[in-house]
Design an enzyme around this catalytic site. Structure first.
Site, short mmCIF file in Angstrom:
data_model
loop_
_atom_site.label_atom_id
_atom_site.label_comp_id
_atom_site.label_asym_id
_atom_site.label_seq_id
_atom_site.Cartn_x
_atom_site.Cartn_y
_atom_site.Cartn_z
N ASN A 97 3.19 -7.46 -4.09
CA ASN A 97 1.88 -6.81 -4.10
C ASN A 97 1.73 -6.12 -5.45
O ASN A 97 2.34 -5.09 -5.70
CB ASN A 97 1.80 -5.79 -2.97
CG ASN A 97 0.50 -5.00 -3.02
OD1 ASN A 97 -0.46 -5.39 -3.70
ND2 ASN A 97 0.45 -3.87 -2.31
N TRP A 98 0.90 -6.71 -6.29
CA TRP A 98 0.74 -6.17 -7.65
C TRP A 98 -0.18 -4.94 -7.70
O TRP A 98 -0.31 -4.33 -8.77
CB TRP A 98 0.19 -7.25 -8.59
CG TRP A 98 1.20 -8.29 -8.98
CD1 TRP A 98 2.52 -8.32 -8.64
CD2 TRP A 98 0.97 -9.43 -9.81
NE1 TRP A 98 3.13 -9.42 -9.19
CE2 TRP A 98 2.19 -10.12 -9.92
CE3 TRP A 98 -0.15 -9.94 -10.46
CZ2 TRP A 98 2.32 -11.28 -10.66
CZ3 TRP A 98 -0.04 -11.10 -11.20
CH2 TRP A 98 1.20 -11.77 -11.30
N LYS A 99 -0.84 -4.66 -6.60
CA LYS A 99 -1.77 -3.52 -6.57
C LYS A 99 -2.76 -3.63 -7.74
O LYS A 99 -3.19 -4.72 -8.08
CB LYS A 99 -1.01 -2.19 -6.61
CG LYS A 99 0.12 -2.14 -5.59
CD LYS A 99 0.66 -0.77 -5.40
CE LYS A 99 1.91 -0.84 -4.53
NZ LYS A 99 2.17 0.37 -3.79
N HIS A 143 -3.22 -2.37 4.35
CA HIS A 143 -2.21 -1.72 3.51
C HIS A 143 -2.44 -0.20 3.57
O HIS A 143 -3.58 0.26 3.65
CB HIS A 143 -2.32 -2.21 2.07
CG HIS A 143 -1.19 -1.76 1.21
ND1 HIS A 143 -1.13 -0.50 0.66
CD2 HIS A 143 -0.04 -2.38 0.85
CE1 HIS A 143 0.00 -0.37 -0.02
NE2 HIS A 143 0.68 -1.49 0.08
N GLU A 162 -2.47 2.02 1.43
CA GLU A 162 -3.36 2.56 0.40
C GLU A 162 -4.83 2.32 0.80
O GLU A 162 -5.70 3.12 0.48
CB GLU A 162 -3.01 1.97 -0.97
CG GLU A 162 -1.73 2.61 -1.50
CD GLU A 162 -0.87 1.73 -2.39
OE1 GLU A 162 -1.37 0.72 -2.92
OE2 GLU A 162 0.33 2.05 -2.54
N GLU A 213 5.55 -0.99 6.79
CA GLU A 213 5.65 -0.23 5.54
C GLU A 213 5.49 1.25 5.84
O GLU A 213 4.36 1.75 5.92
CB GLU A 213 4.56 -0.67 4.57
CG GLU A 213 4.60 -2.12 4.18
CD GLU A 213 4.00 -2.35 2.81
OE1 GLU A 213 4.72 -2.81 1.93
OE2 GLU A 213 2.81 -2.02 2.62
N GLY A 224 6.10 3.37 -2.90
CA GLY A 224 5.94 3.89 -4.25
C GLY A 224 6.65 5.22 -4.50
O GLY A 224 6.42 5.88 -5.51
N SER A 257 9.35 0.68 -1.44
CA SER A 257 10.38 0.87 -2.47
C SER A 257 11.52 -0.13 -2.39
O SER A 257 12.68 0.21 -2.64
CB SER A 257 10.92 2.31 -2.44
OG SER A 257 9.88 3.22 -2.75
N GLY A 303 6.16 -3.88 -4.02
CA GLY A 303 5.15 -3.41 -4.96
C GLY A 303 5.71 -3.32 -6.37
O GLY A 303 5.83 -4.32 -7.08
N GLY A 304 6.11 -2.14 -6.76
CA GLY A 304 6.56 -1.86 -8.14
C GLY A 304 7.58 -2.85 -8.69
O GLY A 304 7.45 -3.29 -9.84
C1 PEP Z 1 3.53 -2.02 -1.37
O1 PEP Z 1 2.68 -1.97 -2.24
O2 PEP Z 1 3.27 -2.59 -0.31
C2 PEP Z 1 4.83 -1.39 -1.61
C3 PEP Z 1 5.73 -1.45 -0.68
O3 PEP Z 1 5.02 -0.78 -2.83
P1 PEP Z 1 6.44 -0.28 -3.47
O4 PEP Z 1 7.39 -1.44 -3.33
O5 PEP Z 1 6.11 0.04 -4.88
O6 PEP Z 1 6.88 0.89 -2.66
#
Ligand code: PEP
Length: 253
Positions: free
Chosen positions: A10-12, A97, A99, A169, A175, A215, A236-237
């Site tokens: 997930n590049w957000k 999600h 966010e 999640e 994040g 994470s 994500g990151g």
């Molecule tokens: C996500 O965006 O779904 C996520 C889990 O982000 P991160 O891995 O950065 O915590």
């Protein structure tokens, strides 16, 4: 049990077109040989068409949107419809999600409509569920996850749920660098599978892929993937760099 692992990025709100092209130029040669798992990349809307073009014809990688609206078309300024996503070759869509839920105020009813619309149009939803820190501390994790599953899957039939993926999640892990321990994640994944078994059938529950997100990185992915009810990761990151994400994708459970 034969659930094929699914590793999703997930590049957000990251990556321009140039950066997207650069990622795929580095990533695609690295994952050419991978057949035993599905790889999904969810770029921002502006990079979706290019991403679809770059992976066209490849069997092991598919493109997801990070959100969509549930109507086919209409006066919905700023929104994107399932038809528009299908039109450019998108195959999956992340829905609910945290966010979207907590920054943009999306509730279970809206998310349920989006899940339904995605399935109707042949897009595979990745339905995200997860509790906030205060909810976990109050012992409400299962209740929160159950409410989100009920809302998100309200109108989904047995036939349709087979075309869906769930991502657990925990909001406090997204994040933040704080990953759930494999045992703690497994507990919730098992709860989700049991809930699916009660609402649908044991075969559906057995076949359903449940991803962990929060994470995830190279240092912790193996422990998570080793859990019996964790079938992949939503990253994500750590998915933004081709080399890092390739290593995560390759980790065996
Ligand atoms: C996500 O965006 O779904 C996520 C889990 O982000 P991160 O891995 O950065 O915590």
């Amino acid at each position: 049990m034969s659930r094929k692992p699914l590793m999703a990025a997930n590049w957000k709100m990251y990556k321009t077109l140039g950066e997207t092209r650069e990622f795929f130029e580095a990533f695609l040669p690295k994952i050419k040989d991978i057949e035993d798992r599905d790889i999904v990349i969810a770029p921002p809307f502006t990079a979706l068409a290019l991403s679809c073009e770059l992976v066209r014809g490849l069997d092991n990688i598919r493109i997801a949107a990070q959100n969509m609206f549930h109507e086919d078309e209409g006066a919905y300024t700023g929104e994107i419809s399932p038809l528009m996503l299908k039109d450019i070759g998108v195959e999956l869509v992340i829905l609910g999600h945290s966010e979207r839920r907590h920054i943009f105020g999306e509730g279970d009813e809206l998310i349920g409509k989006k899940v339904q619309a995605a399935l109707k149009h042949g897009l595979m939803p990745i339905l995200c569920v997860g509790e906030r820190l205060e909810e976990r501390e109050q012992g409400l994790t299962q209740r929160v996850v159950e409410t989100q599953l009920q809302g998100g899957l309200k109108q989904v039939s047995n036939g349709e749920v087979e075309n869906l993926v769930i991502a657990y999640e925990p909001v406090w892990a997204i994040g933040t660098g704080k990953t759930a321990t494999p045992e703690l994640a497994q507990e919730v994944h098992q709860f989700i599978r049991e809930w699916i078994c009660k609402k649908f059938t044991s075969t559906i529950a057995e076949n359903l892929r449940i991803l962990y997100g929060g994470s995830v990185k190279l240092a912790n992915v193996a422990g998570l993937m080793a859990q019996p009810d964790i079938d992949g990761a939503l990253v994500g990151g750590a998915s933004l760099k081709a080399g890092d994400f390739e290593k995560i994708v390759r980790i065996e459970g």
